[in-house]
Scaffold this active site. Sequence first.
Site, PDB file in Angstrom:
ATOM      1  N   ALA A  59       0.640  -0.801  -0.548  1.00 19.81           N
ATOM      2  CA  ALA A  59       0.496  -0.295   0.223  1.00 19.81           C
ATOM      3  C   ALA A  59       0.268   0.772  -0.098  1.00 19.81           C
ATOM      4  O   ALA A  59       1.963   1.233   0.445  1.00 19.81           O
ATOM      5  CB  ALA A  59      -1.168   0.251   1.032  1.00 19.81           C
ATOM      6  N   ASP A  62      -0.433   2.961  -5.039  1.00 28.30           N
ATOM      7  CA  ASP A  62      -1.053   3.774  -4.959  1.00 28.30           C
ATOM      8  C   ASP A  62      -2.101   3.886  -4.774  1.00 28.30           C
ATOM      9  O   ASP A  62      -3.471   3.049  -4.567  1.00 28.30           O
ATOM     10  CB  ASP A  62      -2.618   2.269  -6.510  1.00 28.30           C
ATOM     11  CG  ASP A  62      -2.662   2.714  -7.534  1.00 28.30           C
ATOM     12  OD1 ASP A  62      -2.920   3.888  -7.736  1.00 28.30           O
ATOM     13  OD2 ASP A  62      -3.387   2.133  -8.402  1.00 28.30           O
ATOM     14  N   LYS A  63      -2.435   4.698  -3.896  1.00 28.38           N
ATOM     15  CA  LYS A  63      -2.746   5.028  -2.977  1.00 28.38           C
ATOM     16  C   LYS A  63      -4.570   5.433  -2.777  1.00 28.38           C
ATOM     17  O   LYS A  63      -5.828   5.097  -2.639  1.00 28.38           O
ATOM     18  CB  LYS A  63      -3.078   6.387  -1.957  1.00 28.38           C
ATOM     19  CG  LYS A  63      -1.494   6.580  -1.529  1.00 28.38           C
ATOM     20  CD  LYS A  63      -1.361   8.223  -0.748  1.00 28.38           C
ATOM     21  CE  LYS A  63       0.029   8.074   0.098  1.00 28.38           C
ATOM     22  NZ  LYS A  63      -0.428   7.743   1.481  1.00 28.38           N
ATOM     23  N   ASN A 108       9.402   9.327   4.015  1.00 26.17           N
ATOM     24  CA  ASN A 108       7.542   9.964   3.523  1.00 26.17           C
ATOM     25  C   ASN A 108       6.890  10.045   5.088  1.00 26.17           C
ATOM     26  O   ASN A 108       6.976   9.999   6.367  1.00 26.17           O
ATOM     27  CB  ASN A 108       6.439   9.134   2.798  1.00 26.17           C
ATOM     28  CG  ASN A 108       6.126   7.959   3.155  1.00 26.17           C
ATOM     29  OD1 ASN A 108       5.152   8.457   4.215  1.00 26.17           O
ATOM     30  ND2 ASN A 108       6.228   6.493   3.659  1.00 26.17           N
ATOM     31  N   ARG A 109       6.701  11.128   4.843  1.00 28.40           N
ATOM     32  CA  ARG A 109       5.482  11.821   6.146  1.00 28.40           C
ATOM     33  C   ARG A 109       4.339  11.696   5.413  1.00 28.40           C
ATOM     34  O   ARG A 109       3.621  12.517   5.565  1.00 28.40           O
ATOM     35  CB  ARG A 109       6.038  12.554   6.852  1.00 28.40           C
ATOM     36  CG  ARG A 109       6.443  13.724   6.166  1.00 28.40           C
ATOM     37  CD  ARG A 109       6.779  14.507   7.594  1.00 28.40           C
ATOM     38  NE  ARG A 109       7.760  16.428   7.099  1.00 28.40           N
ATOM     39  CZ  ARG A 109       9.346  15.804   6.298  1.00 28.40           C
ATOM     40  NH1 ARG A 109       9.913  15.084   6.899  1.00 28.40           N
ATOM     41  NH2 ARG A 109       9.915  17.829   5.867  1.00 28.40           N
ATOM     42  N   PHE A 110       3.281  11.459   4.002  1.00 27.04           N
ATOM     43  CA  PHE A 110       2.033  11.731   3.749  1.00 27.04           C
ATOM     44  C   PHE A 110       1.272  12.030   4.264  1.00 27.04           C
ATOM     45  O   PHE A 110       0.237  12.524   4.746  1.00 27.04           O
ATOM     46  CB  PHE A 110       1.683  10.511   3.072  1.00 27.04           C
ATOM     47  CG  PHE A 110       2.752  10.265   1.425  1.00 27.04           C
ATOM     48  CD1 PHE A 110       2.799  11.676   0.589  1.00 27.04           C
ATOM     49  CD2 PHE A 110       3.487   9.504   1.458  1.00 27.04           C
ATOM     50  CE1 PHE A 110       3.433  11.660  -0.313  1.00 27.04           C
ATOM     51  CE2 PHE A 110       4.138   9.553   0.369  1.00 27.04           C
ATOM     52  CZ  PHE A 110       3.968  10.120  -0.546  1.00 27.04           C
ATOM     53  N   PHE A 112      -1.274   9.577   5.296  1.00 24.98           N
ATOM     54  CA  PHE A 112      -3.118   8.722   4.809  1.00 24.98           C
ATOM     55  C   PHE A 112      -3.455  10.256   4.074  1.00 24.98           C
ATOM     56  O   PHE A 112      -4.566  10.254   3.994  1.00 24.98           O
ATOM     57  CB  PHE A 112      -3.816   8.758   5.769  1.00 24.98           C
ATOM     58  CG  PHE A 112      -3.729   7.538   6.742  1.00 24.98           C
ATOM     59  CD1 PHE A 112      -2.093   6.410   6.088  1.00 24.98           C
ATOM     60  CD2 PHE A 112      -4.328   7.153   7.681  1.00 24.98           C
ATOM     61  CE1 PHE A 112      -2.279   5.182   6.565  1.00 24.98           C
ATOM     62  CE2 PHE A 112      -3.839   5.447   8.637  1.00 24.98           C
ATOM     63  CZ  PHE A 112      -3.085   4.566   7.602  1.00 24.98           C
ATOM     64  N   ASN A 136      -6.299  -1.000   2.076  1.00 28.60           N
ATOM     65  CA  ASN A 136      -5.215  -0.957   3.534  1.00 28.60           C
ATOM     66  C   ASN A 136      -6.419   0.640   3.879  1.00 28.60           C
ATOM     67  O   ASN A 136      -6.839   1.099   3.337  1.00 28.60           O
ATOM     68  CB  ASN A 136      -3.888   0.404   2.866  1.00 28.60           C
ATOM     69  CG  ASN A 136      -3.181  -0.081   4.361  1.00 28.60           C
ATOM     70  OD1 ASN A 136      -3.226   0.543   4.901  1.00 28.60           O
ATOM     71  ND2 ASN A 136      -2.318  -1.404   4.687  1.00 28.60           N
ATOM     72  N   SER A 170       1.325   3.133  10.627  1.00 24.52           N
ATOM     73  CA  SER A 170       1.961   4.337  10.051  1.00 24.52           C
ATOM     74  C   SER A 170       2.126   5.170  10.932  1.00 24.52           C
ATOM     75  O   SER A 170       1.684   5.412  11.872  1.00 24.52           O
ATOM     76  CB  SER A 170       0.511   4.800   9.358  1.00 24.52           C
ATOM     77  OG  SER A 170       1.496   6.430   8.526  1.00 24.52           O
ATOM     78  N   ASN A 172       2.732   8.678  10.645  1.00 20.16           N
ATOM     79  CA  ASN A 172       2.639   9.499  10.302  1.00 20.16           C
ATOM     80  C   ASN A 172       1.188  10.587  10.787  1.00 20.16           C
ATOM     81  O   ASN A 172       1.277  11.789  10.036  1.00 20.16           O
ATOM     82  CB  ASN A 172       2.793   9.757   8.753  1.00 20.16           C
ATOM     83  CG  ASN A 172       4.361   9.330   7.882  1.00 20.16           C
ATOM     84  OD1 ASN A 172       5.206   9.848   8.551  1.00 20.16           O
ATOM     85  ND2 ASN A 172       4.213   8.676   6.740  1.00 20.16           N
ATOM     86  N   THR A 173       0.045   9.813  11.389  1.00 21.79           N
ATOM     87  CA  THR A 173      -0.382  10.488  11.432  1.00 21.79           C
ATOM     88  C   THR A 173      -1.040  10.150  13.823  1.00 21.79           C
ATOM     89  O   THR A 173      -0.957   8.837  13.473  1.00 21.79           O
ATOM     90  CB  THR A 173      -2.530   9.037  11.098  1.00 21.79           C
ATOM     91  OG1 THR A 173      -2.496   9.881   9.907  1.00 21.79           O
ATOM     92  CG2 THR A 173      -3.616   9.752  11.847  1.00 21.79           C
ATOM     93  N   LYS A 208      -1.229  -5.157   9.510  1.00 17.52           N
ATOM     94  CA  LYS A 208      -0.309  -4.150   9.571  1.00 17.52           C
ATOM     95  C   LYS A 208       0.195  -4.098  10.540  1.00 17.52           C
ATOM     96  O   LYS A 208       0.045  -3.034  11.557  1.00 17.52           O
ATOM     97  CB  LYS A 208       0.062  -3.315   8.188  1.00 17.52           C
ATOM     98  CG  LYS A 208       0.981  -2.949   7.511  1.00 17.52           C
ATOM     99  CD  LYS A 208       1.281  -2.169   6.661  1.00 17.52           C
ATOM    100  CE  LYS A 208       2.334  -1.908   5.712  1.00 17.52           C
ATOM    101  NZ  LYS A 208       2.352  -1.478   4.279  1.00 17.52           N
ATOM    102  N   ASN A 237       5.464  -2.572   8.920  1.00 13.78           N
ATOM    103  CA  ASN A 237       5.330  -0.322   8.150  1.00 13.78           C
ATOM    104  C   ASN A 237       6.628   0.736   8.422  1.00 13.78           C
ATOM    105  O   ASN A 237       7.903  -0.820   8.270  1.00 13.78           O
ATOM    106  CB  ASN A 237       4.653   0.246   9.223  1.00 13.78           C
ATOM    107  CG  ASN A 237       3.940   0.912   8.357  1.00 13.78           C
ATOM    108  OD1 ASN A 237       4.252   1.456   7.132  1.00 13.78           O
ATOM    109  ND2 ASN A 237       2.502   0.876   8.004  1.00 13.78           N
ATOM    110  N   THR A 238       6.861   1.061   8.206  1.00 16.06           N
ATOM    111  CA  THR A 238       8.144   2.139   7.824  1.00 16.06           C
ATOM    112  C   THR A 238       8.541   2.429   9.385  1.00 16.06           C
ATOM    113  O   THR A 238       7.847   1.783  10.464  1.00 16.06           O
ATOM    114  CB  THR A 238       7.749   3.240   7.364  1.00 16.06           C
ATOM    115  OG1 THR A 238       6.776   3.905   7.926  1.00 16.06           O
ATOM    116  CG2 THR A 238       7.695   3.378   5.890  1.00 16.06           C
ATOM    117  N   GLY A 258      13.132   0.909   2.047  1.00 14.82           N
ATOM    118  CA  GLY A 258      13.578   1.047   1.503  1.00 14.82           C
ATOM    119  C   GLY A 258      15.257  -0.360   2.186  1.00 14.82           C
ATOM    120  O   GLY A 258      15.208  -0.841   3.439  1.00 14.82           O
TER     121      GLY A 258
END
Length: 351
Positions: A59, A62-63, A108-110, A112, A136, A170, A172-173, A208, A237-238, A258
Amino acid sequence: MIERAGLALLHRLDPERAHRFAIHALRAGLVPRPGPVTSPRLATQIAGIDLPNPLGLAAGFDKNAEAVDPLLMSGLGFVEVGAATPRAQPGNPKPRLFRLSEDRAVINRFGFNNDGMQAITARLQARKRPGVVGLNLGANKDSDDRAEDFARVLTHAGPFIGFATVNVSSPNTEKLRDLQGAQALASLLDGVMVARDALARPIPVFLKIAPDMDMTALTELCDVAVSAKVDAIVATNTTLRRDGLHGPHAGEGGGLSGAPLRDLAQQVLAEVYRLTQGKVPLIGVGGIASGADAYARIRAGATALQLYSALVYGGMGLIATILHDLDALLERDGFASVADAVGVDAVRPNV
């Protein structure tokens, strides 16, 4: 050669802009499309789902489910889109995606960012190509009940997907990872399973997890996952760790993925395999960039695999390379199938 030239061009662009260009290129048919790579050894199954091969797309790539059909023709065994939240949200301020080329890594820190469950579900419903596609599940940043958000997305999109992944890992939230605590996670999964069982066609539910938990927290999480009867655990996850990184973006906030995540993700997966006694199928993700990486993750306990960040540096052609090399390694060691190699290197508890 064409793909290498394309990658070089993309790496001259801002990372998020380059990612958007990659999605457009997929939709336009400008990337390799060999179809699913398979063989008698690679064909496998997870949670009752038949796969032509064990390698899926994680995930985040292609969000918004914009390129599902082309991705299913890229050689992958399955695709996971999202994360999707009930309402569309912009995510965190830009810049929020950083290449660490020296480390073959990404931060990344998108937060969501996505078009919301209605738009994403409409695209999933409209896809034309057969293949295994999962979603996801996420929660809105400003939600009053984040646990309920996961169930809402599943109820809405469930008829059009092959599996759903509960993403409470995640980084990032804000406070999302708090939902990995035993009590909060048990309650969340209970609601998700009720929503799943209410579907006309109940689908597998995966969980996850983060790679940054201590052993006590990981043990509690595995106990909850087994009790809730999740169909698979996605590890991992990351990470928030920053050990040994190089370059100007090494200190950026967000989740690191990575190559630097490879060993940590494999260690966590092996530990989860031990803690669950191999009773819950595992999907290995994090730092997989070669057939040897994929094979090691399977031998450590993974039934299936996912990749994402390696594509930033290896391109879509890397998918077929990994799978052909994995097939050769299985044949070399006398395994008739992926399933025969799962967990052969794992240390099992005395039971």
